[in-house]
Motif scaffolding. Structure first.
Motif, PDB file in Angstrom:
ATOM      1  N   ALA B 176      11.953  -0.921   3.024  1.00 42.94           N
ATOM      2  CA  ALA B 176      10.751  -0.291   2.483  1.00 42.94           C
ATOM      3  C   ALA B 176      10.262  -0.998   1.230  1.00 42.94           C
ATOM      4  N   ARG B 177      11.137  -1.766   0.581  1.00 47.60           N
ATOM      5  CA  ARG B 177      10.723  -2.498  -0.626  1.00 47.60           C
ATOM      6  C   ARG B 177      10.589  -3.963  -0.259  1.00 47.60           C
ATOM      7  N   PHE B 239       5.257  -8.374   6.103  1.00 47.02           N
ATOM      8  CA  PHE B 239       4.639  -7.098   5.768  1.00 47.02           C
ATOM      9  C   PHE B 239       3.295  -7.325   5.098  1.00 47.02           C
ATOM     10  N   VAL B 240       2.458  -6.326   5.205  1.00 51.77           N
ATOM     11  CA  VAL B 240       1.104  -6.474   4.677  1.00 51.77           C
ATOM     12  C   VAL B 240       1.120  -6.931   3.216  1.00 51.77           C
ATOM     13  N   LEU B 315       5.281  -0.995   1.144  1.00 48.91           N
ATOM     14  CA  LEU B 315       4.809  -1.618   2.378  1.00 48.91           C
ATOM     15  C   LEU B 315       3.308  -1.475   2.507  1.00 48.91           C
TER      16      LEU B 315
END
Ligand SMILES: Nc1nc2c(c(=O)[nH]1)N[C@H]1C(S)=C(S)[C@@H](COP(=O)(O)OP(=O)(O)OC[C@H]3O[C@@H](n4cnc5c(=O)[nH]c(N)nc54)[C@H](O)[C@@H]3O)O[C@H]1N2
Ligand SMILES: Nc1nc2c(c(=O)[nH]1)N[C@H]1C(S)=C(S)[C@@H](COP(=O)(O)OP(=O)(O)OC[C@H]3O[C@@H](n4cnc5c(=O)[nH]c(N)nc54)[C@H](O)[C@@H]3O)O[C@H]1N2
Ligand code: SF4
Ligand code: SF4
Ligand code: SF4
Ligand code: SF4
Ligand code: SF4
Ligand SMILES: [Mo]
Lengths: 774, 315, 200
Positions: B176-177, B239-240, B315
């Motif tokens: 998530a990070r 990731f974006v 994210l």
């Protein structure tokens, strides 16, 4: 105005107690045994802690009370669940026509309101100057005696009319109606009339001969197009309205919203008309023009039910969208398109009667224009249009005739109640001191007009004030004038639950039990399905608080009004009223606290659909014509704000009610302070950044701040918007005190509606400063 | 650009919109964990290879390993919101959880370091009167360590590596990070741990001993630079907001700390000093002490920067 | 199999905050703590502005990243797809708080991590979660995703558009946004104000 900004504080000094003694006295012995008992209780508590972890819903000892919400004046039916004398959850009563099993944020927060540690806990008697906020605790006995002797004294000198009874929140009936009428003062008023609904009620009476009543009679289930003028559903968080609005949209109903601000409702609309504030009547006239010239109106219906169509058609012949465009600052195409959107779905098409409609002082005429559009759409008395609401059958408690007839109106007013032409007069023959018939034509008592007589003694002195559940310094425009009146009165009584700003000005403060701890009178709600609702306490009163009915009765007994207070308890009173309609308190309890009756909602269901003087929908008002007012609504420009000023608009936040819930812990944290909405382009021009601290100064030099500026694309550049109810100066309200800014303090002016006595409050404007103006 | 205004109602402090779940104790612990890991690897290897020129490495490990680790554990414990539930870590093993791995690694590491300390203390027991009472226990520990010397050393090295890696996996496991989402993070933390462990040793070594370690030290710096580069290239990719995540370090709020402390003070300057030392065979004593100190600072900064910047990335 | 899920019709939601307060009361959350939040986004220039309210709460992800990182097993997934925290087993290490891509977990003042439970304690009672039950706009539905006749499956099937937040996380949330206009189409913008964390 030095006191105006001096924060008032409530300091309570304990009553002088007995001198301290030494040795083992009865007192200290009792203290010891109390400590022992407390220690036992701790054991008991640990044993219970395990049970406490069980969610309430899984417990078998939940007690459910049927009652009515009072977190706002809308009055949804609720189920109050408690365990061991503590309320654990409040749900909507599925059988209730208003809540239908759901509640809004405020309704859900009732427990937090109840358990607010800042609540008033005991009667208080003023020891300092008015406004200073110094009090001592008193017994009920002393407090009530004190009030009664003050009232009797005033009556002796000036007559009972010299006491004004101002009240709101749902126990107001006891004080603004029952006690005031028994006592004999016609000067009894509710803010929900002249600061809220009066224009729409008078306009409806004038146009269709029917009041709108507490529950706007929009036939949401069948509606195919609606227009909202203001009426910010979603922020105006009336539970039922949010439900109806959402269901109608989900069913595909078209929505037109007219609002200078992109309200929540506007954000859901098919068409948003960002109108220039104060020009709605021009828009409505243009809509009439389009509907009539394009033949998108219900000719047959008008033929049968309405009068004055030809005059109307001539009247609006030139009020084209192109005429209205520069006035309203709207695109004429948009005006036409919205008119067609409504017209093409007639008669299942409604311009919704707003609720808070006291905007500019010409509001009765604007509301007439709204109802005329509704008539052109053929909506009155039609399915999917505006149904006829009826009052449920209910008898009053049998008591001798009141000394004076009531005229307080209010949003709880009975929609069936016709207004009599006679003005109610008190026992000494004086009628209302609010200037009705002189400064305005008709309607319920105009609350704000009772303030000047308190200062000037004209037309006669008002020297006493009983304020029940009304926020004197937040709800009435020109609060500095209100303070001046409070300074001069001989007797000020405040019956409240919180140490609000005005409490510091009272001579005697009576702490009421909240709606969750008391009975109240029955509500007879005019509705499509008329119904009676009942409030019962879920728990006994906390602290040394008492229910309103008890307070009113105890006062009545002390004032020599025994004849009206033969009943001893609220239950006895309610039972008697219910028995008179073939029910009873027990039966009502069994039936879930609600008794629904049949209505007569549509044209075919009633003999006289439009009980106006002519028996028709009066497109041209005979009454107004006779009284020398414009019989057809005209567009009259209102005064423009001075250069560099923004018109001050205000409204609601969904989690808060007026100035009453800002201190409620769970609601406070969701919206602890308001901000002033300013158009982003304007903000950029002035160099304000998002949430910058600013000060607002109105046209008369009244200042509020610091308050954050909310720069947003959601509002026109010529106005600012604030959520009403902030900027408390009430140190006893520890969370709300000093947070945000007060719209009321910036409303030093209002324009009196010459027809209904409403106070148009959107006639004020502000400049924005980056530093506190000197 | 379209103006956009966002208002959030009903948040929780420390969670949204800014994540502040972990405070300074966590990066400080990660630094200490890495340092101990480095000490263990050095101590173990030196002893196994019977490198007699560096006895201090072993002595330091034996005496200080446990107390330093203990300090780290205290920090870790302080971070817990329910400190009295810490024992719950040892009621289960969750193979999916780096933190569960970590708890058990820390437990076993603690046992091994205790043994080493006890054995060392037994040798010194004669001199320390206070230890009298526990002498039998110490003697037992001494015997165990003597008897299983190699096994204990191997275990020390393996646990050191595990500990060093886990401090990185703890973060890199958390997808998530974006800033932590890199396979390079664990080896980076391990190598940085070795480097800081070595630097810590160097603080206690004389110039000659110091030079013995210099090639290892320089090598570690080199590997660390390579891993750091790899980390920066991979962090958050896929990731974006992956790239903004790395940007936070390279040009954003954390850039001064990253370039100044982690890269400059922690890697480049000590590298230059050590190379000079190796080539010139002599540098002023003060300068020689400066290099390890800077490395420790850089190692700590690395943990702080990665943890705090990582918490800011979403994210 | 049962997989509980929720759907929120973003087109219906009025941002009225009733669900927010209902949740706090039902679950006895202390002041300053919330299991759900509401994000109001306005985008565009006057008068062409789009406003959307988005309720956010634990998504009960099918591949929940918070479950795997928990060292004690305090965070676990039930057979019917709900992610729960056992307060007794929680150490408050915050690995899960850090691992939730959505910021849906918080540390309860009593020392354990808390979040939306889909009102798991109501399952046996036949009642919907408190937030669903109170929603005046009828924007929320709850039910079994694996049952095609459940209200949630029907609402999803009937929707014009169905979104989950940040589909790129592979977490497979069990909370679906119906008929949204802005969800996932805008880069996340830093809020101008955030309220709720202020302790009463
Ligand atoms: N949450 C919450 N809900 C409430 C209440 C509450 O206290 N809190 N109070 C209840 C009560 S008693 C009332 S009376 C109602 C009041 O609620 P409404 O009847 O909806 O009040 P309005 O004044 O019509 O609505 C305010 C809106 O009017 C817009 N407006 C301002 N000036 C103009 C104008 O000149 N023309 C037009 N077309 N629009 C304008 C403002 O931008 C704002 O969006 O709310 C009820 N519901
Ligand atoms: N500036 C400005 N003025 C307005 C409005 C506005 O939007 N802006 N809105 C207008 C409208 S539409 C209305 S209807 C009125 C509303 O006017 P009010 O009804 O006066 O508004 P509140 O602030 O809710 O004040 C309620 C008072 O009752 C107290 N109270 C609450 N519960 C109880 C109870 O159970 N018992 C007793 N005894 N007291 C209780 C509260 O503490 C508070 O003092 O205001 C009008 N005035
Ligand atoms: S609208 Fe909300 S606050 Fe008002 S009565 Fe209903 S539930 Fe209570
Ligand atoms: S209660 Fe319903 S309408 Fe209100 S904010 Fe929650 S989801 Fe939206
Ligand atoms: S939303 Fe966050 S807390 Fe909820 S299941 Fe997914 S990862 Fe876990
Ligand atoms: S805080 Fe509690 S639930 Fe979360 S990972 Fe740690 S032990 Fe598990
Ligand atoms: S499902 Fe229950 S716990 Fe989750 S947000 Fe709704 S009310 Fe709160
Ligand atoms: Mo009102």
């Amino acid at each position: 105005m030095p006191e105006a900004d001096a924060p008032t504080r409530i300091e309570v000094s304990p009553p002088p107690g007995p001198p301290p003694r030494v040795g083992i006295t009865r007192r200290s012995f009792l203290g010891l045994s109390a400590a022992a008992a407390a220690a036992m209780a701790v054991f008991g508590r640990t044993a219970r802690a395990a049970i406490d972890r069980l969610p309430w819903i899984q417990r078998t000892d939940v007690v459910t009370t049927h009652s009515v919400c009072d977190m706002c004046p809308w009055r949804c039916g609720i189920l109050v669940h408690s365990v061991d004398g503590r309320i654990v959850k409040i749900d909507g009563n599925p059988a209730d026509p208003k809540s239908r099993g759901h509640l809004c944020a405020r309704g859900q927060a009732g427990i937090s309101f109840l358990e607010d540690p800042d609540r008033l806990r005991t009667p208080l008697i003023r020891t300092g100057e008015r406004g200073e906020g110094r009090f001592r605790e008193a017994s009920w006995e002393e407090a009530l005696d004190r009030i009664a002797s003050g009232m009797l004294d005033i009556a002796e000198r000036h007559g009972p009319e010299a006491i004004a009874f101002l009240g709101h929140t749902s126990g107001d009936t006891w004080f603004v109606e029952y006690l005031a009428q028994a006592w004999g003062s016609p000067n009894a008023a509710k803010p929900s009339s002249s600061l809220c609904t009066s224009p729409r009620e008078e306009a409806a009476l004038l146009t269709v001969g029917r009041a709108i009543g507490g529950h706007e009679p929009v036939d949401w289930e069948g509606v195919e197009a609606i227009a909202l003028i203001g009426s910010h559903v979603g922020e105006d968080a009336r539970n039922t309205l949010m439900q109806d609005f959402s269901s109608a949209r989900a069913r595909g109903a078209k929505v037109v919203v007219v609002d200078p601000r992109l309200s929540t409702a506007a954000s859901k609309a098919d068409l948003w008309l960002p109108i220039k504030p104060g020009t709605d009547t021009a828009l409505l006239l243009a809509w009439m023009n389009v509907l009539i010239t394009e033949g998108r109106y219900d000719a047959e219906y008008l033929d049968r039910y309405a009068s004055g169509f030809d005059e109307l058609a001539a009247h609006v012949a030139d009020t084209t969208p192109e005429w209205a465009a520069p006035i309203t600052d709207l695109d004429p195409g948009l005006i036409r398109e919205s008119a067609r959107m409504l017209g093409d779905r007639r008669p299942r098409s409604v311009v919704v009667p707003g609720r808070h409609v006291t905007w500019y002082g010409n509001d009765t005429q604007r509301m007439r224009a709204v109802y005329i559009v509704d008539a052109l759409l053929g909506a009155w008395g039609r399915e999917g249009g505006l149904y006829f609401n009826a009052s449920p059958y209910l008898e009053p408690y049998p008591h001798p005739a009141f000394t004076v007839a009531g005229s307080a109106g209010g949003c709880s007013a009975d929609p069936g109640a016709e207004e009599s032409d006679e003005l109610p007069a008190g026992p000494t023959g004086k009628h209302r001191a609010d200037g009705v018939r002189e400064t305005f034509l008709r309607g319920p008592t105009a609350l704000q007009e009772l303030v000047p007589p308190m200062i000037t003694g004209d037309p006669y002195p008002i020297t006493g004030l009983v304020a029940y559940g009304i926020n004197l310094l937040h709800s009435i425009p020109d609060p500095e004038r209100t303070r001046e009146a409070l300074r001069r009165l001989d007797l000020v009584v405040a019956i409240d639950v919180l140490p609000q700003d005005h409490i510091a000005w009272a001579d005697v403060v009576l702490p009421e039990a909240t709606y969750l701890e008391r009975h109240d009178d029955l509500w007879a709600v005019g509705h499509k399905t008329p119904y009676i609702a009942m409030r019962e306490p879920a728990i006994p009163p906390m602290y040394d608080t008492k229910p309103g009915w008890w307070i009113a009765r105890e006062l009545g007994l002390r004032l020599g009004l025994e004849r009206w207070f033969r009943w001893e308890t609220a239950e006895e009173y309610l039972d008697r009223r219910l028995i008179s309609i073939g029910s009873s308190l027990d039966r009502m309890r069994e039936e879930g606290g609600i008794a629904v009756q049949d209505g007569a909602p549509y044209l075919g269901d009633v003999d006289t659909p439009f009980p106006t003087p002519t028996g028709t929908i009066e497109l041209v008002s005979t009454t107004l014509g006779e009284a020398g007012h414009a019989p057809l609504p005209r567009y009259e420009p209102i005064e423009e704000p001075p250069a560099g000023h923004y018109r001050l608009l205000y409204g609601r936040h969904p989690a808060h009610t007026f100035a009453k819930t800002q201190n409620t812990p769970v609601l406070h944290e969701l919206f602890p302070e308001n901000a002033v909405w300013l158009n982003a382009t304007e903000a950029a021009r002035l160099g304000f950044h998002q949430r910058q601290e600013v000060w607002l100064e109105n046209q008369d030099g009244a200042v509020q701040g610091p308050v954050a500026v909310r720069t947003t694309e959601r509002i026109r550049p010529d106005c600012v918007f604030m959520v009403h109810g902030y900027g408390h100066r009430a140190p006893g309200m520890t969370r709300a005190d000093g947070r945000g800014a007060s719209d009321t303090a910036l409303q030093t002016r209002y324009v009196l509606d010459p027809i209904c006595g409403g106070a148009g409050m959107r006639v004020n404007s502000v400049r924005i400063h980056t530093e506190a103006p000197a | 650009m379209t103006p956009t205004e966002v208002v959030v109602t009903g948040t929780n402090p420390g969670t949204h919109p800014v994540l502040e779940s972990w405070e300074w104790t966590i990066p400080a612990y990660l630094f200490i964990g890495g340092l101990v890991a480095g000490l263990m690897i050095f101590g173990g290897v030196i002893r196994l290879r019977a490198e007699h020129r560096l006895p201090k490495a072993i002595v330091l490990l034996d005496w200080l390993g446990l107390p330093i680790l203990g300090a780290g554990l205290v920090l870790l414990w302080l971070d817990l919101a329910n400190r009295w539930n810490a024992w719950r870590f040892f009621t289960t093993f969750r193979w999916t959880s780096a933190m569960s791995w970590g708890s058990w690694i820390l437990l076993v590491t603690g046992i091994v370091l205790t043994l080493r300390l006890a054995a060392r203390a037994q040798g010194a027991a004669g001199r320390i009167r206070l230890l009298g009472r526990v002498r039998p226990l110490l003697r037992w520990a001494g015997r165990v360590v003597d008897r299983f010397q190699t096994a204990v050393d191997v275990a020390t090295i393996v646990l050191g590596i595990a500990l060093g890696l886990y401090t990185g996996v703890l973060l890199s496991q958390i997808a998530a990070r974006p800033l932590w989402d890199s396979a390079f993070l664990a080896p980076l933390f391990l190598v940085s741990g070795i480097a800081t462990g070595g630097a810590f040793l160097c603080l206690f070594l004389d110039g000659r001993q110091h030079r013995l370690l210099a090639p290892v030290s320089i090598g570690a710096c080199g590997v660390e630079i390579a891993l750091l580069t790899g980390y920066l290239v991979t962090a958050g990719v896929g990731f974006v907001t992956g790239d903004p995540a790395a940007e936070l370090l390279l040009t954003g709020d954390y850039a001064p700390a990253f370039w100044g402390l982690v890269v400059g003070a922690g890697l480049i300057v000590p590298l230059l000093i050590e190379i000079t030392e190796l080539v010139r065979r002599h540098v002023p004593a003060l300068l020689a002490r400066t290099a390890p100190t800077l490395k420790l600072v850089g190692g700590a900064a690395l943990r702080f920067v990665v943890v705090f910047a990582g918490l800011e990335t979403v994210l | 199999m049962t997989r509980y899920a929720m759907a929120v019709d973003v087109d219906r939601c009025l941002g009225c905050e009733a669900c927010l307060v209902a949740c706090s009361v039902e679950n006895r959350l202390p002041l300053g703590s919330h299991r759900l939040r509401i994000r109001e986004t306005a985008t565009g220039a006057f008068p062409d502005v789009t406003v959307e309210f988005r309720v956010e709460q634990c998504f009960h992800c099918a591949e929940a990243p918070c479950v795997g990182v928990c060292p004690t097993g305090a965070t676990f997934k039930t057979d019917d797809g709900i992610v729960l925290v056992d307060p007794d087993r929680c150490t408050g290490c915050k690995a899960c708080v850090t691992a939730c891509p959505y910021g849906m977990r918080y540390v309860h003042p009593r020392g354990y991590v808390d979040k939306c439970t889909f009102c798991e304690h109501r399952r046996g009672t036949g009642r919907d979660p408190a937030c669903v039950e109170t929603c005046p706009a009828g924007a929320r539905v709850f039910g079994d995703l694996d049952d095609p006749d459940s209200p949630v499956s029907e609402a999803i099937a009937a929707a014009d558009r169905v979104d989950v937040l940040f589909p790129n996380t592979d977490a497979e949330p069990s909370l679906f946004y119906l008929n949204a206009r802005l969800v996932n189409t805008l880069a996340e913008t830093a809020p101008a104000t955030v309220t709720g964390g202020e302790h009463g």
